[in-house]
Design a protein around this motif. Structure first.
Motif, PDB file in Angstrom:
ATOM      1  N   TYR A  82       6.339   5.186   0.905  1.00  0.00           N
ATOM      2  CA  TYR A  82       5.787   6.397   1.521  1.00  0.00           C
ATOM      3  C   TYR A  82       5.674   6.197   3.030  1.00  0.00           C
ATOM      4  CZ  TYR A  82       3.469  10.832   1.849  1.00  0.00           C
ATOM      5  OH  TYR A  82       3.197  12.150   2.136  1.00  0.00           O
ATOM      6  N   ARG A 130       0.813  -1.226   0.000  1.00  0.00           N
ATOM      7  CA  ARG A 130       0.000   0.000   0.000  1.00  0.00           C
ATOM      8  C   ARG A 130       0.838   1.264   0.000  1.00  0.00           C
ATOM      9  NH1 ARG A 130      -4.946  -0.341   3.766  1.00  0.00           N
ATOM     10  NH2 ARG A 130      -3.966   1.381   4.829  1.00  0.00           N
ATOM     11  N   HIS A 131       2.136   1.126   0.232  1.00  0.00           N
ATOM     12  CA  HIS A 131       2.964   2.330   0.388  1.00  0.00           C
ATOM     13  C   HIS A 131       4.057   2.490  -0.661  1.00  0.00           C
ATOM     14  CE1 HIS A 131       0.997   2.029   4.310  1.00  0.00           C
ATOM     15  NE2 HIS A 131       1.122   3.341   4.322  1.00  0.00           N
ATOM     16  N   VAL A 132       4.034   1.626  -1.667  1.00  0.00           N
ATOM     17  CA  VAL A 132       5.090   1.713  -2.672  1.00  0.00           C
ATOM     18  C   VAL A 132       4.813   2.879  -3.626  1.00  0.00           C
ATOM     19  CG1 VAL A 132       6.230   0.537  -4.579  1.00  0.00           C
ATOM     20  CG2 VAL A 132       5.586  -0.746  -2.523  1.00  0.00           C
ATOM     21  N   VAL A 133       5.720   3.853  -3.601  1.00  0.00           N
ATOM     22  CA  VAL A 133       5.591   5.022  -4.487  1.00  0.00           C
ATOM     23  C   VAL A 133       6.184   4.680  -5.849  1.00  0.00           C
ATOM     24  CG1 VAL A 133       6.408   7.394  -4.850  1.00  0.00           C
ATOM     25  CG2 VAL A 133       5.680   6.646  -2.572  1.00  0.00           C
ATOM     26  N   ARG A 134       7.252   3.903  -5.807  1.00  0.00           N
ATOM     27  CA  ARG A 134       7.959   3.601  -7.042  1.00  0.00           C
ATOM     28  C   ARG A 134       8.693   2.280  -6.849  1.00  0.00           C
ATOM     29  NH1 ARG A 134      13.117   4.429  -9.079  1.00  0.00           N
ATOM     30  NH2 ARG A 134      13.150   4.858 -11.312  1.00  0.00           N
ATOM     31  N   LEU A 142      10.682   2.603  -3.290  1.00  0.00           N
ATOM     32  CA  LEU A 142      10.530   3.901  -2.623  1.00  0.00           C
ATOM     33  C   LEU A 142       9.198   3.833  -1.875  1.00  0.00           C
ATOM     34  CD1 LEU A 142      12.109   6.553  -2.378  1.00  0.00           C
ATOM     35  CD2 LEU A 142      10.593   7.515  -4.129  1.00  0.00           C
TER      36      LEU A 142
END
Ligand code: SF4
Lengths: 467, 191
Positions: free
Chosen positions: A28, A14-18, A26
């Motif tokens: 969040y 749920r928190h992968v920006v890239r 990356l």
């Protein structure tokens, strides 16, 4: 059908920006907690490069490691400590960060105040320049400690480049025996898997014994995940979690609360998910534990004895030999025969209201053994106020304990609360490293109940021994 | 951080497993608000002992620390890495590093060299035998060698981290290149 995933994998995803193959993801960061010791150089870095704090609203600072826990109206005696406290105050002002400063009603140990305020919530990513950030995993958050360069990274970008950790299940099944506390559970886990047992992994604590624990108990267990080398520790959120959070200052309210519950319930590990490693522990086998050495894996049940280093192999034997020299203990000594000079009840492991209640109920009507120093340092000013409202402070002081203000205190001895060389302590904190509580000091880690009984008996003891 | 391609020099045979960061830099040293000056606090409590390996003149000027398994456990303090660097170490060799220590080291350019236990033992023995032995650590080829002792071995370092060492990248600068992705990810949650 989507692949089955574990709790930690769901929160990660749920928190992968890239994400790029071969590179760290990356990630969040939802909540960044800051304290005075690991942040000054990070703020300096921002200033040098002309960067701002990207999300001051997701950042919260407190003063805990250095603060005196005695009379707060006096100036801090140590000029270097005072400078560091002052630096945090200035940095928070300059960068617009909320700060719970020394003496304020919400100040406390960083890992106590996040949950207390309802800031730590299921499914979040939480970081702090502090290894015991793993505490927040008790809520089903992915929470881990970072270094100062990473603190600067999060301040500037609200992200962190991280490699996906492995998954590990530690299942504690069955019912805990009378007098066996969450602290004993985690000491037994570390004793079983070792200080490197969790390296590279996020541990999810599962099983009926874990489900039966209060949030305070789950926090105690997750707190010490780092002592097994794990990146983080987690417990799936359930009704216990939700009941704890409801109504806290920063918890969602109204319709947002209902939406949050639906989302949080979906975080639990899928039935068919497979962990990279699994360890199962029978709750019925557990007893109160006491460490005998200089790392938290050097631990035995309280009914046991100091082991003979010859029973270990290779580097573990060498480590045990060194530990016994440092701790001035002979193999075969019964743990219950070891006498202590100091009892410390405090730290982010065991200084919540439930811990203080447990200790107070043991001490009530007894006196601290003559000549023994005993102190209680609540984890936060709110815990302190609550304890005073319940009259626990009176129980402690009547028995001969010192009753202090909130802070890390003797957990790491950065403020004046320290062990003298050669002094031996029963401590509810999380690290028995050489010199951790003061140069030359000897630390034995125990639960609040054992610490309290030990304060009365003068040697390691369980509460039933006092009656 | 500065680029690191090759580390070459003598080594200190610390050995010992489970060296935690409280030992590397005791907490009384953590009150400083600067990044420099921590070298004097490196292993401060152990250095009181005159026989401690760092106090032995034959190991003066070493650039490489040979440690036992589980090096850097415990506290997340990056000060431990700063202390090692400030003292003059450019690389630490161990069979296993604690996660946070390893992360901190790679952020500041201290090379974590993770080798098999057998290689670690061989290096320790060689350096204890002859403190003047030179070690070479080649980041590009992921090789650690002590030619005089006939030791050459590979060490584990993922491509991404290796390239960061070779090029000395600024992580924050790299992340800020993805501003658009970060902004797209953010939703107005106010805690
Ligand atoms: S109480 Fe101890 S372990 Fe917890 S944050 Fe403070 S110093 Fe660290």
């Amino acid at each position: 059908m989507a692949a089955a995933r574990t709790l930690s994998q769901k929160v990660w995803d749920r928190h992968v920006v890239r994400a790029v193959a071969g590179e760290p993801d990356l990630l969040y960061i939802d909540l960044h907690l800051v304290h005075e010791v690991t942040s000054p150089q990070a703020f300096d870095g921002l200033r040098l490069s002309g960067r701002k704090v990207r999300r001051p609203d997701l950042t919260l600072a407190t003063m805990d490691h250095n603060v005196p826990t005695t009379d707060l109206s006096l100036p801090i005696e140590d000029p270097v400590s005072a400078k560091q406290i002052e630096a945090l105050r200035r940095n928070c002002e300059e960068f617009g960060i909320r700060l719970y400063a020394m003496g304020e009603a919400d100040q406390g140990i960083v890992h106590i105040i996040g949950p207390e305020q309802g800031l730590t919530q299921p499914g979040m990513t939480v970081v702090c320049g502090d290894s015991h950030t793993s505490t927040h995993g008790a809520f089903g958050a992915l929470a881990f400690g970072i270094g100062t360069s990473e603190v600067e990274h999060v301040l500037a970008t609200q992200t962190l480049a991280q490699r996906r950790p492995g998954t590990m299940a530690v299942t504690i099944e069955g019912e805990l025996g009378a007098g066996v506390t969450p602290k004993d559970v985690i000491l037994a886990v570390i004793g079983t898997i070792g200080t490197g047992g969790g390296v590279g992994h996020v541990i999810e604590y599962r099983g009926s014994a874990m489900r039966s624990l209060s949030m305070a108990g789950r926090m105690t267990v997750c707190n010490m995940s780092i002592e097994a080398g794990a990146r983080a520790g987690m417990v799936a959120p359930d009704d216990t979690t939700f009941a704890y959070l409801e109504g806290r200052p920063y918890a969602p309210k109204g319709a947002a609360w209902e939406r949050a519950l639906d989302e949080w319930r979906s975080l639990a590990t899928d039935d068919r998910a497979v962990f990279d490693r699994e360890v199962v522990i029978d709750a019925a086998d557990l007893r109160p534990h006491v460490t005998w050495g200089t790392n938290p894996a050097q631990v035995v049940p309280i009914d046991g004895a100091v082991p003979d280093p010859a029973a270990f192999e290779g580097s573990a034997r060498e480590a045990a030999e060194r530990a016994l020299v440092y701790m001035a203990l002979a193999p075969g000594t019964r743990i219950r025969d070891i006498e202590v000079d100091t009892v410390f009840i405090g730290s982010c492991t065991n200084a919540r209201i439930e811990d203080l209640r447990a200790a107070a109920s043991v001490i009530d009507g007894h006196k601290v053994r003559a000549g023994l120093r005993a102190l209680v340092v609540p984890g936060s000013m709110r815990v302190k106020a609550q304890a005073e409202a319940e009259g626990l402070d009176k129980v402690f002081t009547a028995a001969g304990f010192e009753w202090r203000n909130a802070g890390c205190s003797m957990c790491l001895g950065m403020n004046p609360d320290q062990l003298a060389p050669g002094e031996r302590a029963a401590s509810t904190s999380n690290r028995n490293f050489e010199g951790r509580q003061g140069r030359g000091g000897r630390t034995h880690l125990v639960s609040p109940a054992v610490a309290a009984a030990t304060a009365v008996a003068g040697h390691f003891a369980t509460p039933e021994e006092l009656d | 951080m500065d680029a690191v391609r090759v580390v070459q020099g003598t080594a200190v045979p610390l050995g010992r497993s489970d060296v935690d960061t409280d030992q590397i830099i005791p907490s009384e040293w953590l009150k400083r608000v600067e990044r420099t000056g921590f070298g004097r606090g490196l292993f401060a409590d152990w250095r009181v002992d005159r026989d401690f390996v760092l106090n032995q003149p034959e190991y003066a000027g070493a650039r490489i620390l040979l440690a036992g398994a589980n090096f850097g456990t415990g506290s997340s303090r990056e000060h431990a890495v700063w202390a090692l660097q400030d003292y003059g170490f450019e690389a630490v060799v161990s069979p296993r590093f604690a996660d946070i220590f390893r992360n901190n080291a790679t952020k500041t350019g201290l090379l974590p060299v993770e080798v098999d236990a057998a290689v670690s033992d061989a290096l320790l023995a060689a350096v204890r035998d002859d403190p003047s032995i030179e070690l070479t650590i080649d980041v590009e080829r992921r090789l650690i060698a002590a030619p005089a002792a006939g030791i050459e071995a590979e060490f584990a370092l993922d491509d991404f981290t290796r390239d960061r060492f070779l090029h000395g990248l600024d992580d924050i600068g790299v992340a800020l290149r993805y501003e658009a992705e970060i902004a797209a990810f953010e939703h107005p949650v106010v805690v």
